[in-house]
Design an enzyme around this catalytic site. Structure first.
Site, PDB file in Angstrom:
ATOM      1  N   ARG A   1       0.852  -1.183   0.000  1.00  0.00           N
ATOM      2  CA  ARG A   1       0.000   0.000   0.000  1.00  0.00           C
ATOM      3  C   ARG A   1       0.889   1.234   0.000  1.00  0.00           C
ATOM      4  NH1 ARG A   1      -4.686   2.453   0.525  1.00  0.00           N
ATOM      5  NH2 ARG A   1      -4.905   4.307   1.796  1.00  0.00           N
TER       6      ARG A   1
ATOM      7  N   GLU B   1      -0.632  10.560   4.018  1.00  0.00           N
ATOM      8  CA  GLU B   1      -0.910  10.955   5.400  1.00  0.00           C
ATOM      9  C   GLU B   1      -2.280  11.589   5.584  1.00  0.00           C
ATOM     10  OE1 GLU B   1       1.652  14.149   6.738  1.00  0.00           O
ATOM     11  OE2 GLU B   1       1.395  13.518   8.809  1.00  0.00           O
TER      12      GLU B   1
ATOM     13  N   CYS C   1      -9.016   6.428   6.219  1.00  0.00           N
ATOM     14  CA  CYS C   1      -7.556   6.394   6.124  1.00  0.00           C
ATOM     15  C   CYS C   1      -6.926   5.412   7.105  1.00  0.00           C
ATOM     16  CB  CYS C   1      -6.998   7.798   6.276  1.00  0.00           C
ATOM     17  SG  CYS C   1      -7.609   8.900   4.983  1.00  0.00           S
TER      18      CYS C   1
ATOM     19  N   ARG D   1      -1.440  15.693  -5.102  1.00  0.00           N
ATOM     20  CA  ARG D   1      -0.467  14.692  -4.644  1.00  0.00           C
ATOM     21  C   ARG D   1       0.502  14.241  -5.736  1.00  0.00           C
ATOM     22  NH1 ARG D   1      -4.389  10.458  -1.945  1.00  0.00           N
ATOM     23  NH2 ARG D   1      -5.674  11.247  -3.645  1.00  0.00           N
TER      24      ARG D   1
ATOM     25  N   LYS E   1      -3.623   6.210  -8.052  1.00  0.00           N
ATOM     26  CA  LYS E   1      -2.407   5.483  -7.668  1.00  0.00           C
ATOM     27  C   LYS E   1      -2.186   4.295  -8.597  1.00  0.00           C
ATOM     28  CE  LYS E   1      -2.729   6.646  -2.741  1.00  0.00           C
ATOM     29  NZ  LYS E   1      -3.088   6.127  -1.409  1.00  0.00           N
TER      30      LYS E   1
ATOM     31  N   SER F   1      -5.497  -0.809  -2.093  1.00  0.00           N
ATOM     32  CA  SER F   1      -5.842   0.575  -2.422  1.00  0.00           C
ATOM     33  C   SER F   1      -7.107   0.579  -3.251  1.00  0.00           C
ATOM     34  CB  SER F   1      -4.712   1.208  -3.246  1.00  0.00           C
ATOM     35  OG  SER F   1      -5.109   2.445  -3.785  1.00  0.00           O
TER      36      SER F   1
ATOM     37  N   ASP G   1      -6.866  17.946  -5.614  1.00  0.00           N
ATOM     38  CA  ASP G   1      -5.795  17.000  -5.284  1.00  0.00           C
ATOM     39  C   ASP G   1      -4.476  17.530  -5.854  1.00  0.00           C
ATOM     40  OD1 ASP G   1      -4.096  14.722  -5.069  1.00  0.00           O
ATOM     41  OD2 ASP G   1      -5.816  13.387  -5.248  1.00  0.00           O
TER      42      ASP G   1
ATOM     43  N   GLY H   1      -3.975  15.871   3.648  1.00  0.00           N
ATOM     44  CA  GLY H   1      -5.101  16.506   2.949  1.00  0.00           C
ATOM     45  C   GLY H   1      -4.889  16.576   1.446  1.00  0.00           C
ATOM     46  N   ARG H   2      -4.425  15.450   0.869  1.00  0.00           N
ATOM     47  CA  ARG H   2      -4.107  15.383  -0.571  1.00  0.00           C
ATOM     48  C   ARG H   2      -3.126  16.498  -0.968  1.00  0.00           C
ATOM     49  NH1 ARG H   2      -9.712  15.730  -1.833  1.00  0.00           N
ATOM     50  NH2 ARG H   2     -10.714  13.898  -0.958  1.00  0.00           N
TER      51      ARG H   2
HETATM   52 ZN   LIG Z   1      -8.466  10.609   6.012  1.00  0.00          ZN
END
Ligand SMILES: [Zn+2]
Length: 382
Positions: free
Chosen positions: A223, A227, A241, A310, A337, A332, A308, A271-272
């Protein structure tokens, strides 16, 4: 002080690759922008300003070498495969010993250690009979033996620009502007191709015999977790999460017990990557408007400018670093991803969604929003 050593990113040996020199005492030998532990660079500044830390301090690395061997893997010698970390970052004390003796301030950007984990969810999985202690990976008292790795970001700017389909000058300009000009050398020294950005890094937990990484037949459960401090640490119930993270640990333990290897990578991407303040503002906006799945991502974009940041195409580097070409159980539900892995040439054999009974009731809005946005929601793919 000597002239800055050249960096040939992606060279197959450390001799030919050359060291990243970015210590506080690097002086004229510096060949990278930024500093080590750059996310804490402002604290270093406070420590220097108040006299607690000397800028001339050199880390004493005696006894700090990795407790477990990792690499080198073929991917380290491909300048396109790893662009956001230094694949030799855990080995600098050994492979650049001569350069360090010559006075270059070369510091590790990766540390590899051993440890044990204790998670309430794993104790619960033992009590319910889903996991059984084996005395090796999972101990009778519920503790899990792990190899833990801390990775600082080290960006190879030409490779990062290419990965994001940008020109390097455009990337440098944006980095300069969006850090309020914090790193003028990004523009003034274009020959410095490496940047240690002031962002959080990645923690990696490996479950099972790490030497199995050297055998391409080893089955891998993995995975990549981004965070979410509210859930991961404090158990906030609005999202999945922590339940997903704990479930990934359970899968990783089971894979290690079955002769494979478990890999959990934890990225500091709160928070992405929009940050926790934005995240809580969006929570309020959702609650005040009546929480609905249809507006979940829109509401985020209205506050943050987009939903997003990320850049999952960067998250695959750590898998390349571990030499992985295939993930047998991918823990996931994120379509972003999974697509990043496919684009990087890493095969996913089977994608595993979180079991319904582990989803908190209040997280249903998030789950519905993700499903309607195209996130993966079925248990069986392969
Ligand atoms: Zn979360």
């Amino acid at each position: 002080m000597s002239a800055p050593p050249l960096i040939n990113w992606g060279a197959a040996t450390p001799d030919r690759r050359g060291p990243v020199v970015a210590g506080l005492d690097a002086g004229s030998a510096r060949n990278a922008n930024g500093t080590h532990a750059a996310a804490f660079g402002s604290y270093q500044a406070l420590a220097v300003a108040t006299g607690g830390l000397s800028e001339a301090h050199r880390p004493n690395l005696e006894g700090t070498q990795p407790r477990i061997e990792i690499g080198p893997f073929a991917q380290w010698a491909d300048p396109r495969k790893i662009v956001t970390m230094d694949p030799w970052g855990h080995l600098v004390a050994q492979v650049f010993a001569t350069e360090r003796e010559r006075g270059l301030d070369i510091r590790p950007s990766i540390a590899v250690a051993e440890g044990r984990l204790r998670l309430a969810e794993i104790i619960c999985a033992i009590e319910r009979g889903r996991l059984r202690p084996d005395g090796q990976v999972l101990l009778r008292n519920g503790e899990i033996r792990v190899c833990k790795i801390a990775i600082e970001p080290v960006w190879w700017l030409p490779g990062l620009a290419e990965r994001l389909q940008l020109t390097e000058p455009d990337l440098r300009q944006a980095l300069f502007r969006c850090t309020d000009g914090m790193y003028p050398a990004l523009l003034d020294n274009p020959e410095r191709k490496v940047f240690l950005p002031p962002i959080g890094g990645t923690s990696v937990y490996l479950f099972g015999d790490v030497q199995r990484l050297n055998d391409p037949r080893t089955r891998i459960a993995c995975r990549i977790h981004d965070e979410c401090s509210g859930s991961d640490v404090f158990g906030s119930d609005l999202c999945t999460c922590r339940p997903y993270l704990a479930y990934a640990v359970e899968e990783a333990v089971a894979m290690a017990q079955a002769g494979g290897l478990g890999v959990v990578a934890y990225n500091r991407k709160e928070g992405r990557c929009l940050g926790e303040v934005v995240k809580l503002l969006v929570y309020n906006a959702r609650m005040n408007a009546g929480d609905r799945a249809e507006s979940y991502f829109d509401r985020t974009a209205q506050v943050a400018g987009l939903s997003d940041m990320r850049f999952q195409e960067l998250s695959v580097d750590v898998l390349h670093w571990l030499g992985l070409e295939r993930i047998d159980r991918w823990i996931s539900m994120s379509n972003l991803k999974a697509q990043a892995l496919r684009n990087a040439g890493i095969q996913i054999i089977r994608q595993i969604a979180i079991p319904d009974e582990l989803i908190p009731t209040n997280a249903e809005v998030e789950m519905s929003a993700k499903r309607s946005a195209g996130y993966f929601s079925e248990v069986v793919l392969a």
